[in-house]
Design a protein around this motif. Structure first.
Motif, short mmCIF file in Angstrom:
data_model
loop_
_atom_site.label_atom_id
_atom_site.label_comp_id
_atom_site.label_asym_id
_atom_site.label_seq_id
_atom_site.Cartn_x
_atom_site.Cartn_y
_atom_site.Cartn_z
N ARG A 181 -5.10 101.51 48.88
CA ARG A 181 -3.66 101.77 49.02
C ARG A 181 -3.97 101.48 47.16
N ALA A 182 -4.23 100.48 46.52
CA ALA A 182 -3.76 100.49 45.13
C ALA A 182 -4.88 102.02 44.20
N ALA A 183 -5.05 103.12 44.35
CA ALA A 183 -5.80 103.64 44.41
C ALA A 183 -5.45 104.30 43.64
N ALA A 184 -5.32 105.30 42.25
CA ALA A 184 -3.87 105.96 41.67
C ALA A 184 -4.84 106.88 40.73
N ALA A 185 -4.46 107.88 40.35
CA ALA A 185 -4.54 108.74 39.87
C ALA A 185 -4.65 108.33 38.73
N PRO A 186 -5.46 108.26 37.20
CA PRO A 186 -5.67 108.00 35.72
C PRO A 186 -4.29 108.37 35.26
N GLY A 187 -4.30 106.66 34.91
CA GLY A 187 -2.79 107.31 34.13
C GLY A 187 -1.30 106.89 34.45
N ALA A 188 -1.78 107.47 35.71
CA ALA A 188 -0.50 106.83 36.48
C ALA A 188 0.07 105.61 37.52
N ALA A 189 0.83 104.97 37.68
CA ALA A 189 0.91 103.44 38.20
C ALA A 189 0.60 104.01 39.62
N PRO A 190 0.33 102.27 39.85
CA PRO A 190 -0.95 102.82 41.28
C PRO A 190 0.72 102.98 42.90
N PRO A 191 0.49 103.53 43.17
CA PRO A 191 1.54 103.51 44.17
C PRO A 191 0.94 102.37 45.38
N ILE A 192 2.00 101.39 45.51
CA ILE A 192 1.91 100.38 46.05
C ILE A 192 2.79 100.81 47.61
N GLU A 193 2.45 100.58 48.54
CA GLU A 193 2.72 100.59 49.61
C GLU A 193 2.83 99.43 51.19
N ALA A 194 4.60 98.56 50.70
CA ALA A 194 4.96 97.25 51.05
C ALA A 194 4.35 97.42 52.70
N GLY A 195 5.09 98.01 53.38
CA GLY A 195 5.40 98.18 54.83
C GLY A 195 6.15 97.69 55.71
N SER A 196 5.69 97.03 56.31
CA SER A 196 6.66 95.99 57.02
C SER A 196 5.53 95.24 57.36
N GLN A 197 6.91 93.59 58.09
CA GLN A 197 5.44 93.20 59.07
C GLN A 197 6.52 92.59 60.57
N ASP A 198 5.51 92.43 61.62
CA ASP A 198 6.54 91.99 63.24
C ASP A 198 6.34 90.61 62.58
N LEU A 199 7.06 89.63 62.80
CA LEU A 199 7.25 88.36 62.68
C LEU A 199 7.88 88.19 64.36
N GLN A 200 6.13 86.86 65.04
CA GLN A 200 6.12 87.04 66.20
C GLN A 200 6.40 85.40 66.24
N ALA A 201 7.03 85.08 68.18
CA ALA A 201 7.45 83.74 68.16
C ALA A 201 6.20 84.13 69.78
N HIS A 202 6.27 82.96 70.10
CA HIS A 202 5.28 82.36 71.48
C HIS A 202 5.50 81.58 71.91
N VAL A 203 6.22 81.69 73.43
CA VAL A 203 6.53 80.18 73.84
C VAL A 203 6.19 80.08 75.20
N THR A 204 6.07 78.41 75.75
CA THR A 204 5.21 78.96 76.83
C THR A 204 6.60 77.63 77.76
N VAL A 205 7.36 77.51 78.68
CA VAL A 205 8.35 77.05 79.12
C VAL A 205 8.33 76.83 80.46
N THR A 206 8.60 75.35 81.22
CA THR A 206 8.71 75.34 82.33
C THR A 206 10.03 74.83 82.94
N TYR A 207 10.54 76.30 84.29
CA TYR A 207 11.36 75.15 84.77
C TYR A 207 11.04 74.80 85.76
N ALA A 208 12.12 74.26 86.06
CA ALA A 208 12.06 73.94 87.73
C ALA A 208 12.95 75.00 88.75
N LEU A 209 12.68 74.88 89.80
CA LEU A 209 12.24 75.47 91.17
C LEU A 209 13.93 75.02 91.97
N GLU A 210 14.63 76.07 92.22
CA GLU A 210 15.63 75.67 93.21
C GLU A 210 15.42 76.30 94.61
#
Length: 210
Positions: A181-210
């Motif tokens: 992604r950092a490649a660029a033609a000579p004399g040109a500013a390199p095109p940089i792509e930040a894209g997006s990030q997935d912020l994830q959460a993982h939980v384990t939950v214990t419930y009582a059963l009625e």
């Protein structure tokens, strides 16, 4: 005491966010016949690179030395003779935080023009990642509850109070930039792509059963 029935489930949640900070490691490597000459050459070049960084609006608090070294260069001797020193190499690198991602390509172009011959280790960060991850945590809890309801209904029971919540799986703060992604033609500013990030959460939950 009566045995308490429980159900334990895992839940996941994810929030997409656009990075707003970039981290890059850059610097100068210089070579000369003597260590002193290599150091002087490197110091002049690195001073120009640091000046270029500051001219781009990057403050001193966002510039930190990450590596400085002076090493001999060796020339292979004739068979049976040990290698001999034929010069020295001085390397000076800094880790820089760029808070204006939109200007990153132009900044890299300016730094190369100023004399930086080492640029690597580009990564992206979401500055409000922890705040945004709160939404992912809420989604993970909702996901876990939906699973618990499904299991409880199938078993002829009803989900009761929460007995325990455990979180795991921290999200890495940086996403590295692939070299292509950092490649660029000579004399040109390199095109940089930040894209997006997935912020994830993982939980384990214990419930009582009625």
């Amino acid at each position: 005491a009566a045995f308490e029935r429980t159900v334990t489930v895992s839940g996941t949640g994810s929030v997409s966010a656009e990075p707003d900070i970039a981290h890059i490691t850059l610097g100068v490597i210089s070579e000369a016949d003597t260590a002193k000459a290599a150091l002087e050459k490197n110091s002049v070049a690195m001073a120009a690179v640091l000046q270029a960084l500051k001219a781009r609006g990057i403050t001193p608090k966002d510039i930190q030395t990450s590596n400085f070294s002076v090493n001999p260069r060796y020339r292979q001797g004739q068979p049976g003779n040990p290698p001999s020193i034929n010069g020295y190499s001085v390397q000076n690198n800094v880790r820089v935080k760029v808070r204006e991602i939109g200007s990153l390509g132009a900044t890299l172009d300016v730094l190369v023009s100023a004399g930086s011959n080492q640029i690597y280790g580009v990564g992206f960060e979401v500055s409000k990642a922890e705040e945004l991850k709160g939404e992912a945590r809420k989604a993970a809890i909702a996901n876990a509850r939906a699973k618990a309801d499904l299991y409880a209904t199938a078993a002829g029971a009803k989900v009761g109070r929460v007995l325990a919540i455990e979180e795991a799986g921290a999200q890495p703060p940086l996403r590295p930039l692939m070299g292509a992604r950092a490649a660029a033609a000579p004399g040109a500013a390199p095109p940089i792509e930040a894209g997006s990030q997935d912020l994830q959460a993982h939980v384990t939950v214990t419930y009582a059963l009625e």
